[in-house]
Design an enzyme around this catalytic site. Sequence first.
Site, PDB file in Angstrom:
ATOM      1  N   GLU A  25      24.955  22.052  -3.722  1.00  0.00           N
ATOM      2  CA  GLU A  25      23.793  22.793  -3.232  1.00  0.00           C
ATOM      3  C   GLU A  25      23.166  23.465  -4.446  1.00  0.00           C
ATOM      4  OE1 GLU A  25      22.921  25.954   0.328  1.00  0.00           O
ATOM      5  OE2 GLU A  25      24.488  26.418  -1.123  1.00  0.00           O
ATOM      6  N   GLU A  72      18.666  25.463   4.615  1.00  0.00           N
ATOM      7  CA  GLU A  72      19.127  26.574   5.434  1.00  0.00           C
ATOM      8  C   GLU A  72      18.180  27.767   5.360  1.00  0.00           C
ATOM      9  OE1 GLU A  72      22.985  27.634   4.055  1.00  0.00           O
ATOM     10  OE2 GLU A  72      22.318  28.149   2.039  1.00  0.00           O
ATOM     11  N   HIS A 113      35.268  20.897   5.979  1.00  0.00           N
ATOM     12  CA  HIS A 113      34.547  22.062   5.472  1.00  0.00           C
ATOM     13  C   HIS A 113      35.545  23.094   4.987  1.00  0.00           C
ATOM     14  CE1 HIS A 113      32.128  25.923   5.986  1.00  0.00           C
ATOM     15  NE2 HIS A 113      31.568  25.267   4.997  1.00  0.00           N
ATOM     16  N   GLU A 127      27.057  26.744  -3.249  1.00  0.00           N
ATOM     17  CA  GLU A 127      27.140  28.016  -3.981  1.00  0.00           C
ATOM     18  C   GLU A 127      27.925  27.901  -5.283  1.00  0.00           C
ATOM     19  OE1 GLU A 127      26.254  28.496   0.088  1.00  0.00           O
ATOM     20  OE2 GLU A 127      28.331  28.281  -0.535  1.00  0.00           O
ATOM     21  N   ASN A 180      20.265  38.010  -1.260  1.00  0.00           N
ATOM     22  CA  ASN A 180      21.252  36.948  -1.161  1.00  0.00           C
ATOM     23  C   ASN A 180      22.630  37.570  -1.005  1.00  0.00           C
ATOM     24  OD1 ASN A 180      23.067  34.571  -2.323  1.00  0.00           O
ATOM     25  ND2 ASN A 180      21.081  33.724  -1.774  1.00  0.00           N
TER      26      ASN A 180
END
Length: 703
Positions: free
Chosen positions: A502, A508, A413, A484, A193
């Site tokens: 999320e 994704e 965003h 995140e 990650n």
Amino acid sequence: MKLFILIYAVLFSVIEGNSQELKSPNGDLVMQFSLELNGVPTYKLAYKNKAVIKPSHLGLELKNDEKSLLNSFEISNTETVIFDETWQPVWGETKDIRNHYNELAVELTQIETERKIIIRFRLFNDGLGFRYEFPSQENLVYFVIREEKTQFAMTGDHTAFWIPGDYDSQEYDFTESKLSEIRSLFDTALTDNASQKQYSKTGVQTSLMMKTADGLYVNLHEAALVNYSCMNLNLDDENMIFESWLTPDANGDKGYMQAPCTSPWRTVMVSDDARDILASNITLNLNEPCAIEDTSWIKPVKYIGVWWEMITGKSSWQYTDELPSVELGITDYTKVKPNKTHAANNTKVKRYIDFASEHGFDGVLVEGWNEGWEDWFGKSKDYVFDFVTPYPDFDIEAIHSYAKSKGVKMIMHHETSGSARNYERHLDQAYQFMKDHGYDAVKSGYVGDMLPRGEHHYGQWTVNHFQYCVEKAADYEIMVNAHEAVRPTGISRTYPNLIGNESARGTEFQAFGGSKPNHVTVLPFTRLIGGPMDYTPGIFEMDISKLNPDNNSHVNSTIANQLALYVTMYSPLQMAADLPEHYQQFMDAFQFIKDVALDWDESTYLEAEPGYYVTIARKEKGTNNWFVGNVNGNESRVSTIKFDFLEKGKKYKATIYADAKDAHYKTNPQAYKITTKTVTSKSKLSQLSVPGGGYAISVMEIK
């Protein structure tokens, strides 16, 4: 008065001088608190006379403190409360939420230091919540937590659905195993990650879902995580005892406290029916009531977006490939060559707006619209974005006017690249920019290691940053969907402008090598316990190489499964994540995404087994229409449900979107069939769900 005294006597009792007993309103759960001989606070929990939590210690180890808050306590006072209310969320799975519990607050005085703490227990019919409270006092004002020592002693080697304990990421597939197997499976459960940090080979994260050998479902989590460090769990796998493990800061400290203050609530949900775990509102009920006086601007959102094509590698976030280094305010993008793969351009965005308008979507998200994406990641860069300066091919004024003319809201965003300090510097300007250009919702992101350097995504400092952003957004009447960020813990009750997170392995990852086909049968029992997830469902083209020949990933799901997610993965924020051209190939299936509601009056949990299947029916708010979703795990099964949740005496048209007989998430994911039938409250359905499959049903009242 006699009735109250009788109930009081039944629900609260003193076993002996240092022991207290608390029962749930229905009497199924019994919690006992006691002090061991050396004054160590201890609790245990039973459900229908079966032990759930064996005697477990409570307390906190303090930094630079010889005594800490671990032992030598005596009970100085106890208080009990019977509480029962019904409240209405701004949005939710039900119109009304009952908050019914019995409470025991135990005031403890440490004999040698005369310091006081309160351990407050609330026992609901479906579980226990407890927290530490530090009242105002002379002998305990400022203190630093070295570690919280809360224990959860298990009664056996339970089956668990777990992800590795980590200070920075929850984006893992779940592993199903015995508790005793966590250590040996830990390394294989890890995947790469952008930011991650483990602490123990037996460390796991909450919400942790378990099943005992005798059929009890047990869930460990926390609620109301505010001004505190996120709790992981560390397993003593010889004695099967979990102990809290807080996320440290850059100095290795676990929390800076100033009394009066409290910890978050620690929760233990338990039932012999898995559906009760899904239906539980403990997490919300342990949070404070809504802090926003006027909530009329907070509205559920169904959206599409310029996103999936970048996730798959078909298009790019960055405007040019010529810049190895960007300095905002200095780099001149009018003098560089566009790469022709930049997705956030006027022409493409207008096509998305047209599609949203034509099919009744509320909003369009656009990622990669702002300068800085050429060197945004992995550089430990502080001033990475300014959140207000568009690329040359994105005319924010023209896009605003065009979207407004089509009745579509744009969704902002804000990727921070983990630079929380930079985001806070720009936050007022960025939120005002949104308001000036018609954006009332933002998707924020924190990809990569956190800045200030050394901080973690789930430490106290960053938890406070996330909370600050949500509260500041409320000042500007902006809704927040944070990616995140720390996993939610019911904060949306207090700040319902937090309409999504999320904080888990989302869709994704289907383009990053894929997720397990049963992943979505675990998430409702784990991540969604704390609040809604922006899972971004609705993928119809499962072969990612058709979008990007260099990406051989596969979406491990059938189309019917993707449709069902709009019901089983509750969120007031739902995305149709695929490309418009893919929906145009399957417009009959796309109809369900157009029809399905976002906000609900009722939810009925029809079938549930973590890791294997989930079937939920929800009634659309303000109507008599229902929607049903079923998601299935690794093996085929026949789902059998009753429609007894429907109003008696009425007829409904049921449109069933189901897997075809030869469907399979890997070999034939686009095989589905659509049938219609008239149903009533007396109807039943037996429906095949294939591996990685499921079904979705719209149930519309016939008038």
